[in-house]
Motif scaffolding. Structure first.
Motif, PDB file in Angstrom:
ATOM      1  N   ALA A 158       0.826  -1.213   0.000  1.00 52.60           N
ATOM      2  CA  ALA A 158       0.000   0.000   0.000  1.00 52.60           C
ATOM      3  C   ALA A 158       0.857   1.259   0.000  1.00 52.60           C
ATOM      4  O   ALA A 158       0.533   2.241  -0.666  1.00 52.60           O
ATOM      5  N   LYS A 159       1.969   1.237   0.720  1.00 56.83           N
ATOM      6  CA  LYS A 159       2.861   2.401   0.745  1.00 56.83           C
ATOM      7  C   LYS A 159       3.605   2.538  -0.581  1.00 56.83           C
ATOM      8  O   LYS A 159       3.762   3.640  -1.110  1.00 56.83           O
ATOM      9  N   ALA A 160       4.073   1.406  -1.112  1.00 56.89           N
ATOM     10  CA  ALA A 160       4.822   1.446  -2.370  1.00 56.89           C
ATOM     11  C   ALA A 160       3.953   1.909  -3.525  1.00 56.89           C
ATOM     12  O   ALA A 160       4.423   2.588  -4.434  1.00 56.89           O
ATOM     13  N   GLU A 161       2.668   1.553  -3.488  1.00 60.42           N
ATOM     14  CA  GLU A 161       1.749   1.938  -4.551  1.00 60.42           C
ATOM     15  C   GLU A 161       1.061   3.266  -4.270  1.00 60.42           C
ATOM     16  O   GLU A 161       0.180   3.684  -5.026  1.00 60.42           O
ATOM     17  N   ARG A 162       1.431   3.920  -3.147  1.00 53.61           N
ATOM     18  CA  ARG A 162       0.856   5.209  -2.758  1.00 53.61           C
ATOM     19  C   ARG A 162      -0.664   5.110  -2.594  1.00 53.61           C
ATOM     20  O   ARG A 162      -1.404   6.014  -2.991  1.00 53.61           O
ATOM     21  N   LEU A 163      -1.109   4.021  -1.999  1.00 46.95           N
ATOM     22  CA  LEU A 163      -2.540   3.814  -1.795  1.00 46.95           C
ATOM     23  C   LEU A 163      -3.018   4.367  -0.464  1.00 46.95           C
ATOM     24  O   LEU A 163      -4.227   4.506  -0.246  1.00 46.95           O
ATOM     25  N   ILE A 164      -2.094   4.640   0.453  1.00 42.11           N
ATOM     26  CA  ILE A 164      -2.456   5.175   1.755  1.00 42.11           C
ATOM     27  C   ILE A 164      -1.661   6.441   2.015  1.00 42.11           C
ATOM     28  O   ILE A 164      -0.583   6.641   1.447  1.00 42.11           O
ATOM     29  N   ASP A 165      -2.198   7.308   2.858  1.00 40.86           N
ATOM     30  CA  ASP A 165      -1.462   8.493   3.258  1.00 40.86           C
ATOM     31  C   ASP A 165      -0.311   8.093   4.150  1.00 40.86           C
ATOM     32  O   ASP A 165      -0.497   7.364   5.135  1.00 40.86           O
ATOM     33  N   ASP A 166       0.860   8.551   3.816  1.00 41.17           N
ATOM     34  CA  ASP A 166       2.042   8.206   4.596  1.00 41.17           C
ATOM     35  C   ASP A 166       3.010   9.376   4.531  1.00 41.17           C
ATOM     36  O   ASP A 166       3.520   9.717   3.453  1.00 41.17           O
ATOM     37  N   SER A 167       3.255   9.973   5.668  1.00 44.42           N
ATOM     38  CA  SER A 167       4.105  11.162   5.706  1.00 44.42           C
ATOM     39  C   SER A 167       5.591  10.844   5.703  1.00 44.42           C
ATOM     40  O   SER A 167       6.408  11.741   5.516  1.00 44.42           O
ATOM     41  N   SER A 168       5.953   9.585   5.916  1.00 45.25           N
ATOM     42  CA  SER A 168       7.369   9.237   5.956  1.00 45.25           C
ATOM     43  C   SER A 168       7.974   9.350   4.562  1.00 45.25           C
ATOM     44  O   SER A 168       7.326   9.016   3.566  1.00 45.25           O
ATOM     45  N   PRO A 169       9.216   9.832   4.461  1.00 46.29           N
ATOM     46  CA  PRO A 169       9.848   9.974   3.140  1.00 46.29           C
ATOM     47  C   PRO A 169      10.119   8.622   2.516  1.00 46.29           C
ATOM     48  O   PRO A 169      10.386   7.643   3.220  1.00 46.29           O
ATOM     49  N   PRO A 170      10.024   8.523   1.191  1.00 55.42           N
ATOM     50  CA  PRO A 170      10.297   7.237   0.536  1.00 55.42           C
ATOM     51  C   PRO A 170      11.756   6.861   0.689  1.00 55.42           C
ATOM     52  O   PRO A 170      12.629   7.728   0.769  1.00 55.42           O
ATOM     53  N   PRO A 171      12.077   5.581   0.772  1.00 56.74           N
ATOM     54  CA  PRO A 171      13.466   5.155   0.896  1.00 56.74           C
ATOM     55  C   PRO A 171      14.256   5.499  -0.356  1.00 56.74           C
ATOM     56  O   PRO A 171      13.702   5.670  -1.442  1.00 56.74           O
ATOM     57  N   SER A 172      15.551   5.596  -0.195  1.00 61.42           N
ATOM     58  CA  SER A 172      16.405   5.966  -1.328  1.00 61.42           C
ATOM     59  C   SER A 172      16.343   4.947  -2.446  1.00 61.42           C
ATOM     60  O   SER A 172      16.617   5.250  -3.597  1.00 61.42           O
ATOM     61  N   SER A 173      15.977   3.713  -2.096  1.00 63.61           N
ATOM     62  CA  SER A 173      15.921   2.644  -3.095  1.00 63.61           C
ATOM     63  C   SER A 173      14.563   2.556  -3.788  1.00 63.61           C
ATOM     64  O   SER A 173      14.330   1.640  -4.568  1.00 63.61           O
ATOM     65  N   SER A 174      13.643   3.488  -3.509  1.00 55.04           N
ATOM     66  CA  SER A 174      12.307   3.433  -4.091  1.00 55.04           C
ATOM     67  C   SER A 174      12.372   3.516  -5.612  1.00 55.04           C
ATOM     68  O   SER A 174      13.129   4.297  -6.186  1.00 55.04           O
ATOM     69  N   THR A 175      11.552   2.697  -6.246  1.00 58.13           N
ATOM     70  CA  THR A 175      11.502   2.679  -7.715  1.00 58.13           C
ATOM     71  C   THR A 175      10.208   3.300  -8.231  1.00 58.13           C
ATOM     72  O   THR A 175       9.796   3.037  -9.350  1.00 58.13           O
ATOM     73  N   TYR A 176       9.582   4.096  -7.388  1.00 58.32           N
ATOM     74  CA  TYR A 176       8.291   4.704  -7.750  1.00 58.32           C
ATOM     75  C   TYR A 176       8.397   5.471  -9.067  1.00 58.32           C
ATOM     76  O   TYR A 176       7.552   5.348  -9.950  1.00 58.32           O
ATOM     77  N   ARG A 177       9.427   6.306  -9.202  1.00 54.71           N
ATOM     78  CA  ARG A 177       9.582   7.120 -10.410  1.00 54.71           C
ATOM     79  C   ARG A 177       9.726   6.245 -11.649  1.00 54.71           C
ATOM     80  O   ARG A 177       9.122   6.515 -12.693  1.00 54.71           O
ATOM     81  N   TRP A 178      10.529   5.184 -11.540  1.00 60.55           N
ATOM     82  CA  TRP A 178      10.753   4.329 -12.707  1.00 60.55           C
ATOM     83  C   TRP A 178       9.495   3.554 -13.076  1.00 60.55           C
ATOM     84  O   TRP A 178       9.209   3.342 -14.259  1.00 60.55           O
ATOM     85  N   ARG A 179       8.742   3.166 -12.080  1.00 60.25           N
ATOM     86  CA  ARG A 179       7.514   2.426 -12.371  1.00 60.25           C
ATOM     87  C   ARG A 179       6.495   3.337 -13.049  1.00 60.25           C
ATOM     88  O   ARG A 179       5.761   2.911 -13.940  1.00 60.25           O
ATOM     89  N   LEU A 180       6.447   4.588 -12.618  1.00 58.36           N
ATOM     90  CA  LEU A 180       5.576   5.547 -13.310  1.00 58.36           C
ATOM     91  C   LEU A 180       6.022   5.745 -14.753  1.00 58.36           C
ATOM     92  O   LEU A 180       5.197   5.835 -15.665  1.00 58.36           O
ATOM     93  N   LEU A 181       7.333   5.830 -14.947  1.00 58.48           N
ATOM     94  CA  LEU A 181       7.863   6.013 -16.294  1.00 58.48           C
ATOM     95  C   LEU A 181       7.501   4.828 -17.182  1.00 58.48           C
ATOM     96  O   LEU A 181       7.064   5.002 -18.326  1.00 58.48           O
ATOM     97  N   ILE A 182       7.687   3.620 -16.659  1.00 56.86           N
ATOM     98  CA  ILE A 182       7.349   2.414 -17.431  1.00 56.86           C
ATOM     99  C   ILE A 182       5.864   2.408 -17.774  1.00 56.86           C
ATOM    100  O   ILE A 182       5.470   2.063 -18.900  1.00 56.86           O
ATOM    101  N   SER A 183       5.027   2.800 -16.825  1.00 59.21           N
ATOM    102  CA  SER A 183       3.584   2.849 -17.083  1.00 59.21           C
ATOM    103  C   SER A 183       3.259   3.855 -18.183  1.00 59.21           C
ATOM    104  O   SER A 183       2.421   3.599 -19.050  1.00 59.21           O
ATOM    105  N   GLN A 184       3.930   5.001 -18.137  1.00 62.13           N
ATOM    106  CA  GLN A 184       3.669   6.037 -19.154  1.00 62.13           C
ATOM    107  C   GLN A 184       4.103   5.566 -20.533  1.00 62.13           C
ATOM    108  O   GLN A 184       3.395   5.761 -21.526  1.00 62.13           O
ATOM    109  N   ILE A 185       5.271   4.926 -20.606  1.00 61.82           N
ATOM    110  CA  ILE A 185       5.736   4.400 -21.893  1.00 61.82           C
ATOM    111  C   ILE A 185       4.788   3.321 -22.406  1.00 61.82           C
ATOM    112  O   ILE A 185       4.451   3.280 -23.595  1.00 61.82           O
ATOM    113  N   ARG A 186       4.338   2.493 -21.497  1.00 64.57           N
ATOM    114  CA  ARG A 186       3.423   1.427 -21.908  1.00 64.57           C
ATOM    115  C   ARG A 186       2.125   2.007 -22.454  1.00 64.57           C
ATOM    116  O   ARG A 186       1.618   1.559 -23.488  1.00 64.57           O
TER     117      ARG A 186
END
Length: 693
Positions: free
Chosen positions: A19-47
C-alpha cells in the motif's frame, strides 16, 4: 486448506509495504532511497503511449531516461516498424508522407543490422502501403492488428523493468507465484480449487513477451542445470526459455526469476480492492461509512465488512496489468525482513473524516448498535477511538479522487441528517468491526481476562461453542502469571479453568500437560518464545467476526489456500523451494507456536486434533525452519539421492532410451525419479540400464 496456519503479522507487513509502495495510503514518511516509484511511473507512461499508438512519445521517453536501450537495434527496429504502421493508420496524405519518410530515414537503415530476419520483415511491412487496414484477407493483416501495440508495449515493459530493476512490490510477486503453483497443484491432483473464482480473475492468462538477450550475451558460460530446471518449473518455461532468461539476467537466478514473475499479468484494480478490504479488516486503514448514494471512501469503492465479495463482482473489468502499478523493487530494495516486520498496523495517524472535533458527537454511530453490543462499546470506547485515530487513510490509486474524501469531512453534519436505513446498516457493520478490532488488540497485548469479559458481554454462549479459544486465553493468563513468578495464582487458573476444559474436551488434555511444563522454566525467558499471541489474536478476530456476521477478507482465503498448495506441491516434488525465501513465503509459514489452530474455521474437535501445544509446536516449527520444509516432508537428501543424478534420470528421453541433451520438457516427474534412484542406491546409470536395457 482453511486450516493452514499463516503468520498474519508477516502478511500485514507485506500488505502495508504494498500500500505504501503503490501510494494507496497516506504516509508522511519519506520514501526510501531505493524506491523505484519514479521508474515504475515512467514504465507505465511508456506502456500507455505504445498501447495508444503514440510511438514517438514512447521513444522520446526512452531516449531521455534509458538511451542505452535504443542502441539495441532489435528494439529500435520494432519501434520504427510500429511507428510506420501507426502513421499509415491515421489515413491522411500528410501522415502517409510521414510514413514514407520514416521508412527512408529510420526503418530501412535499422533493418540492415537489427537481426537476420529484419530485412525480410522490412520488405513485408511495406505491403501496408498498398493493402488497406480493413482488408482481412491481405498478407499484412497481422501488421495492421492493434494487438501488435500491446505486444511491443509488453516487451518494452519487460526490458525497462529489468533495466531499472523496478520490480513490482513483493506482495504482488508472491501472489503471482503462489496462485500459479496453486493452479498447477489443483490441476495435477485433480482437486477443485476453493478460490478459483478469485484466482481466475486476479491472475490473468496473458503474459508480457520475454526480454531476450543481446547477441553479445549468447556466448555466456553454461548455467547450472539445477538453476535452469528450478526456473523452468517455477514460472512454467521451457528449458530453452529458462536458459534465455538466465542469459538476459547474466546468470543471476533471482533476477531472472523476478523478471519472469513480473511478466505475469495481474488485475491491479482487483488486487487493490483485496488489499483495501484486508486493511480495513485488520485495522490498518479506516473504514469510513459514507452516504449510501456514493459508496466511495477515500478514493476507493467502499468494502462492506459483512459482504466483502460485493465489491469484487464478476462484472468488474479485467485487463489491468502489473505495469500500471507503482511500487517497490524487492520490497523497496534493500529493506530487510526485520524492518518490514517492524511495520505495525497501529502506527497510524489519521482519524475518520467524521471524527473531527466539531462534529464528533453528531457523527457518533454508537446509537445504531444493537443492545448486546453496548456494554463492550462502553468499556472500550476510548480505546477504540484511540486505535481508530492512529490508522492510515486510504487514498486509492487515482490521485484526483482525493477531493472525494475532503468533501466527506466537510459534509459531516449533512451525512448525519441524511441517514437512511442503508446508512444505519453500514454504520452498524463498521461498529461491529470496531468491536472485533478492539478485542484483537486486547488479545495482542496478552490481556486475556479483558478479552474474555468483552466477548462474554457480546455473547455469553461464545466460549461454550468455542472451548478451544477459551483454553488458549487461559493459557495466556497462566503463562503470564508464571512469568511474573506468581505460581500460586497460575495453578489456580490451571485448576479452575484448564483442567475442567480438558475434561470436557479430551483432546485438550495433552496441551494442558505440556502447558504445565512452563512451571519448570525460568521466569526470565521471553513470553513469546513458546507462545504465539498473534495467532490467538487473529483466531479470535476471525471467530468473533463471524459471530457478528463479518467474514474474513478474501485475501486471507487466497493466502491460506495457496500456502497449503505450495507446501503440498513441494512435498510431492520432494525438494525445497529455492525461491520461498525471496518471496517471503517462509516468513508467511513461520507462524510461531500456534496454541490449537484456528477454531473459527473448523469444529472444536477438529481444531484440537489439528493443533498442538506451545511446547510441541515450537519444537516442530524449529525443525521445519532448520531444514526449510514441513515436518512431514521428505527430501531427496533423506534417501541419499544426488541432485545431478535426479536430473539425469528426469531427463530420460523415453522415445530413444537415451539421455536427452536439450529436452524441452521433463520426461519423468521429480518424485518418480527419486523413487527409482532410491531403489538402486542413488545410481543413475543403473536406473537407466534397468529401464532401457
Amino acid at each position: 486448506m482453511d486450516s493452514m496456519p499463516v503468520n498474519w503479522e508477516a502478511l500485514d507487513a507485506l500488505v502495508v509495504d504494498f500500500a505504501k509502495a503503490e501510494r494507496l495510503i497516506d504516509d508522511s514518511s519519506p520514501p526510501p532511497s531505493s524506491s523505484t516509484y519514479r521508474w515504475r511511473l515512467l514504465i507505465s507512461q511508456i506502456r500507455r503511449s505504445l498501447e495508444s499508438g503514440d510511438i514517438d512519445s514512447a521513444i522520446d521517453l526512452i531516449r531521455a531516461n534509458a538511451p542505452a536501450l535504443l542502441d539495441d537495434h532489435r528494439l529500435l527496429f520494432r519501434l520504427q516498424k510500429q511507428k510506420f504502421i501507426e502513421l499509415l493508420r491515421k489515413g491522411t496524405d500528410e501522415d502517409r508522407n510521414s510514413a514514407i519518410k520514416c521508412v527512408r530515414t529510420s526503418l530501412a537503415p535499422c533493418a540492415l543490422d537489427a537481426y537476420p530476419e529484419a530485412y525480410e520483415e522490412f520488405k513485408h511491412v511495406l505491403l501496408a502501403l498498398i493493402y488497406d487496414k480493413n482488408d482481412q484477407t491481405s498478407p499484412v493483416v497481422n501488421e495492421w492488428s492493434e494487438k501488435r501495440r500491446f505486444e511491443i508495449a509488453g516487451l518494452l515493459s519487460s526490458v525497462l523493468r529489468a533495466h531499472f530493476q523496478a520490480y513490482d512490490p513483493m506482495l504482488s510477486m508472491t501472489l503471482r507465484y503462489l496462485i500459479s503453483i496453486h493452479k498447477g497443484f489443483c490441476l495435477h491432483q485433480g482437486v477443485p480449487s476453493p478460490i478459483s473464482d478469485l484466482t481466475e480473475r486476479l491472475l490473468l492468462e496473458e503474459r508480457d513477451p520475454p526480454a531476450t538477450p543481446q547477441e553479445s550475451l549468447l556466448e555466456a558460460p553454461p548455467f547450472d542445470e539445477v538453476d535452469i530446471q528450478a526456473l523452468a518449473h517455477a514460472v512454467e518455461l521451457t528449458r530453452q526459455g529458462a536458459v534465455d532468461s538466465l542469459k538476459f539476467a547474466k546468470g543471476d537466478l533471482h533476477q531472472a526469476f523476478q523478471n519472469e514473475l513480473c511478466r505475469m499479468r495481474l488485475d491491479i484494480s482487483l488486487l487493490d480492492e483485496l488489499v483495501h478490504e484486508y486493511c480495513i479488516y485488520r485495522g490498518i486503514v479506516n473504514s469510513v461509512p459514507v452516504n449510501s448514494g456514493s459508496h466511495v471512501t477515500s478514493g476507493m469503492a467502499y468494502v462492506d465488512p459483512l459482504d466483502p465479495v460485493s465489491c469484487l463482482s464478476e462484472n468488474r473489468s479485467i485487463g489491468c496489468d502489473s505495469d500500471l502499478s507503482v511500487g517497490s523493487a524487492n520490497v523497496e530494495g534493500s529493506r530487510s525482513k526485520t524492518e518490514l516486520l517492524s511495520i505495525q498496523p497501529v502506527d497510524m495517524n489519521v482519524r475518520y473524516p467524521c471524527e473531527s472535533t466539531s462534529c464528533n458527537d453528531d457523527c457518533s454511530t454508537s446509537k445504531t448498535r444493537q443492545p448486546e453490543d453496548s456494554k463492550a462499546e462502553q468499556g472500550n470506547r476510548s480505546r477504540g477511538n484511540g486505535e481508530r485515530g492512529k490508522r492510515k487513510r486510504w487514498r486509492g490509486r487515482d490521485e484526483n479522487l482525493e477531493i472525494v474524501s475532503e468533501a466527506l469531512s466537510e459534509s459531516c453534519a449533512n451525512f448525519v441528517l441524511k441517514k437512511s436505513t442503508t446508512t444505519q446498516s453500514v454504520s452498524s457493520k463498521v461498529d461491529k468491526l470496531e468491536i472485533v478490532l478492539v478485542i484483537k488488540e486486547l488479545a495482542s497485548e496478552g490481556m486475556a481476562a479483558e478479552v474474555i469479559e468483552e466477548i462474554n458481554a457480546l455473547d455469553p454462549d461464545f466460549f461454550t461453542q468455542n472451548p478451544a479459544l477459551l483454553f488458549q486465553l487461559k493459557q495466556v493468563e497462566f503463562l503470564k502469571l508464571v512469568r511474573a513468578g506468581d505460581q500460586t495464582r497460575a495453578l489456580e487458573v490451571a485448576t479452575s479453568h484448564l483442567g475442567p476444559l480438558a475434561i470436557k474436551v479430551p483432546n485438550l488434555l495433552k496441551p494442558m500437560k505440556e502447558t504445565l511444563v512452563a512451571l519448570l522454566r525460568s521466569t526470565e525467558e521471553p513470553f513469546g518464545k513458546h507462545f504465539s499471541i498473534d495467532v490467538l489474536a487473529t483466531s479470535l478476530q476471525v471467530a468473533v467476526g463471524r459471530k457478528l456476521g463479518i467474514e474474513e477478507p478474501q485475501l486471507m482465503k487466497i493466502i491460506k489456500a495457496t500456502l497449503h498448495s505450495h507446501s503440498e506441491w513441494f512435498k510431492l516434488q520432494m525438494c525445497k523451494d529455492q525461491f520461498e525465501g525471496l518471496l517471503w513465503i517462509n516468513s508467511l509459514k513461520e507462524f510461531g507456536s500456534p496454541l490449537l489452530g484456528d477454531a473459527a474455521t473448523k469444529s472444536v474437535v477438529d481444531s484440537c486434533n489439528q493443533g498442538s501445544s506451545p511446547v510441541t509446536a515450537s519444537s516442530e516449527n524449529t525443525r521445519m525452519q532448520e531444514d526449510g520444509r514441513s515436518p512431514n516432508q521428505t527430501s531427496s537428501s533423506d534417501i541419499g539421492c544426488d541432485e545431478s543424478a535426479i536430473l539425469k534420470v528426469m531427463r530420460l528421453d523415453s522415445n530413444k532410451g537415451l539421455i536427452a541433451k536439450t529436452p524441452e520438457f521433463l520426461a519423468l516427474p521429480r518424485a518418480d525419479a527419486i523413487h527409482l534412484l532410491a531403489q538402486y542406491n542413488g545410481n543413475a546409470e543403473t536406473v537407466i540400464q534397468q529401464i532401457f536395457f
